[in-house]
Design a protein around this motif. Structure first.
Motif, short mmCIF file in Angstrom:
data_model
loop_
_atom_site.label_atom_id
_atom_site.label_comp_id
_atom_site.label_asym_id
_atom_site.label_seq_id
_atom_site.Cartn_x
_atom_site.Cartn_y
_atom_site.Cartn_z
N LEU A 1 -32.68 9.26 22.60
CA LEU A 1 -33.53 9.91 23.40
C LEU A 1 -34.68 9.11 24.31
O LEU A 1 -35.03 8.01 23.93
N PRO A 2 -35.01 9.52 25.37
CA PRO A 2 -34.85 11.07 25.98
C PRO A 2 -33.25 10.87 26.60
O PRO A 2 -32.84 9.98 26.81
N ILE A 3 -32.88 12.22 26.68
CA ILE A 3 -31.54 12.49 27.33
C ILE A 3 -31.80 12.23 28.75
O ILE A 3 -32.40 12.37 29.48
N LYS B 1 -22.41 16.80 29.90
CA LYS B 1 -22.19 17.77 29.04
C LYS B 1 -23.02 17.83 27.72
O LYS B 1 -22.91 16.53 27.13
N ILE B 2 -23.89 18.63 27.53
CA ILE B 2 -24.52 18.95 26.26
C ILE B 2 -24.01 19.82 25.17
O ILE B 2 -23.98 20.94 25.75
N ALA B 3 -23.93 19.63 24.09
CA ALA B 3 -23.47 20.51 23.08
C ALA B 3 -24.80 20.84 22.28
O ALA B 3 -25.22 19.85 21.62
N VAL B 4 -25.16 22.15 22.43
CA VAL B 4 -26.27 22.70 21.62
C VAL B 4 -25.58 23.53 20.23
O VAL B 4 -24.80 24.61 20.48
N ILE B 5 -25.73 23.24 19.08
CA ILE B 5 -25.54 23.57 18.07
C ILE B 5 -26.65 24.02 16.97
O ILE B 5 -27.67 23.34 16.78
N ASP C 1 -21.38 14.72 25.79
CA ASP C 1 -22.15 13.46 25.87
C ASP C 1 -22.83 13.21 24.74
O ASP C 1 -23.42 12.23 24.30
N VAL C 2 -23.62 14.22 24.33
CA VAL C 2 -24.66 14.24 23.32
C VAL C 2 -24.72 15.69 22.75
O VAL C 2 -24.56 16.76 23.26
#
Length: 393
Positions: free
Chosen positions: A61-63, A70-74, A157-158
């Motif tokens: 961090l930070p992104i 591509k960011i995966a939010v889970i 990517d994150v």
């Protein structure tokens, strides 16, 4: 029964009506306001300054949006309202920005955001008449939810895992204790599986209290996100992408396990009609220090996207009488490449006390903002009240 006359009753009713007329019953009320833009901005600033960066290995961090496609939010807490539930802490806020909404709003088309729920915790979508923006009902099996999360995470990517507790019974709610220090709803197992397919994972802990993190060595980024109110999503997004430099510090100790807390170590929790506080004054970080129990994250801990260097502490006198004051000074320099704020903390130790005392005690703190390369001197002045303690004998 005639114990109170109508005159007294009328006066008490009149007070209530007077307050009502001056506030909620008068649309053009001359006093006070609520739910305004100013309130929202203040709430967002408080949220941004309170978020704590607990771990940031390899500067995950930070992104960096210029390098992230591509960011995966889970996680369920990415879409769940947190201003409602929990008992008397439940609110009817004018609005609430969820973490997923905040991220999408801030990042826009700079990167693709893909969401997967990962687990089902509390599917309640209606609290005290407040209806969630999206239904939390989900009939899929845990295996299906896990498979979707792993697929989304593998190509990202994150990965931002936004989990933690919630305001349900047996979570962060009044009237009930949590059943365990670990995360509920199979989150620990899911995180362990996610790490296997993507090492670039950040855990955002939405909670009002500490949780165990058995995977702490495998997850490079950890953020304590609290229950941040209406502007929660915007504040979290600002921290995660670096618009705001984190400066919060923990106000309590995160233990590795329950036995690292005095009440559990001494067998007094939960107790019955009578509870004996056998740990005496040694609660929180005082207990951890006394027992030399290494915490997961210490009281007062919190990282930044910049670095700070402390100079030598100086003091204006070597001795003081009961009527004196003593002043400590220390220079703090921002040695990083960006502006940031640091919370300077003063702890004292009583080395010759007549009674058992903590190894250290917080006696002062101050947050200072420093531009890159800037240096400031911070001073703390204490008197006998900060050095006194109670003798029950």
């Amino acid at each position: 029964k005639g114990e109170v006359g109508t005159k007294e009753l009328d006066e008490k009713v009149r007070r209530i009506l007077r307050l009502a007329f001056l506030t909620t019953m008068d649309r053009n009320r001359p006093f006070g306001s609520f739910g305004t833009q100013e309130h929202a901005e203040a709430g967002r600033k408080i949220a941004e300054e309170g978020i704590v960066l607990l771990q940031n290995k390899n500067n995950i961090l930070p992104i960096n949006l210029s390098k992230t496609k591509k960011i995966a939010v889970i996680g369920e807490n990415a879409i769940k309202m947190m201003t409602v539930g929990g008992g008397s802490s439940s609110l009817k806020a004018r609005y609430e920005i969820t973490p997923l909404e905040g991220l999408k709003k801030r990042i826009g088309n700079q990167a693709e955001i893909i969401y997967a729920r990962g687990y089902v915790g509390d599917p309640t979508s209606n609290y005290n008449g407040v209806i969630a923006k999206v239904s939390l009902e989900d009939k899929r099996s845990p295996a299906e939810l896990t498979a979707e999360a792993l697929k989304v995470a593998k190509d990202a990517d994150v990965v931002l895992f936004i989990g933690g507790t919630n305001k349900s019974d047996l979570q962060d709610a009044e009237g009930f204790d949590r059943k365990e220090l670990g995360l509920s709803y199979g989150q620990d197992q899911l995180i362990n599986e996610l790490v296997k397919v993507n090492k670039n994972i950040v855990f955002v802990n939405i909670s009002g209290n500490a949780v165990a993190m058995p995977w702490v060595k495998e997850v490079p980024g950890i953020v304590q996100g609290w229950f941040l109110g209406t502007e929660a999503g915007n504040a979290l997004a600002a921290i995660l992408v670096g618009d705001v430099n984190p400066s919060g510090k923990l106000s309590f100790t995160f233990p590795v396990k329950l036995a690292d807390n005095g009440a559990h170590a001494l067998g007094e929790f939960p107790g019955g009609d009578d509870v004996t506080y056998k740990e005496s004054i040694f609660v929180g970080y005082r207990w951890a220090d006394k027992q030399k129990a290494k915490p997961l994250f210490s009281f007062g801990h919190g990282l930044s996207y910049t670095t700070f260097e402390y100079g030598k502490v100086t003091v204006d006198k070597k001795q003081m009488s009961a009527g004196d004051k003593i002043t400590f000074s220390v220079k703090v320099k921002n040695t990083g490449s960006r502006e940031g704020s640091e919370v300077v903390q003063l702890y004292i130790s009583d080395l010759k006390s007549s009674l058992p005392r903590p190894i250290k005690e917080l006696k002062g703190f101050e947050k200072i903002a420093l531009k890159a390369g800037e240096e400031k001197t911070v001073t703390f002045t204490v008197d006998k009240t900060a050095l006194s303690f109670f003798d029950d004998k």
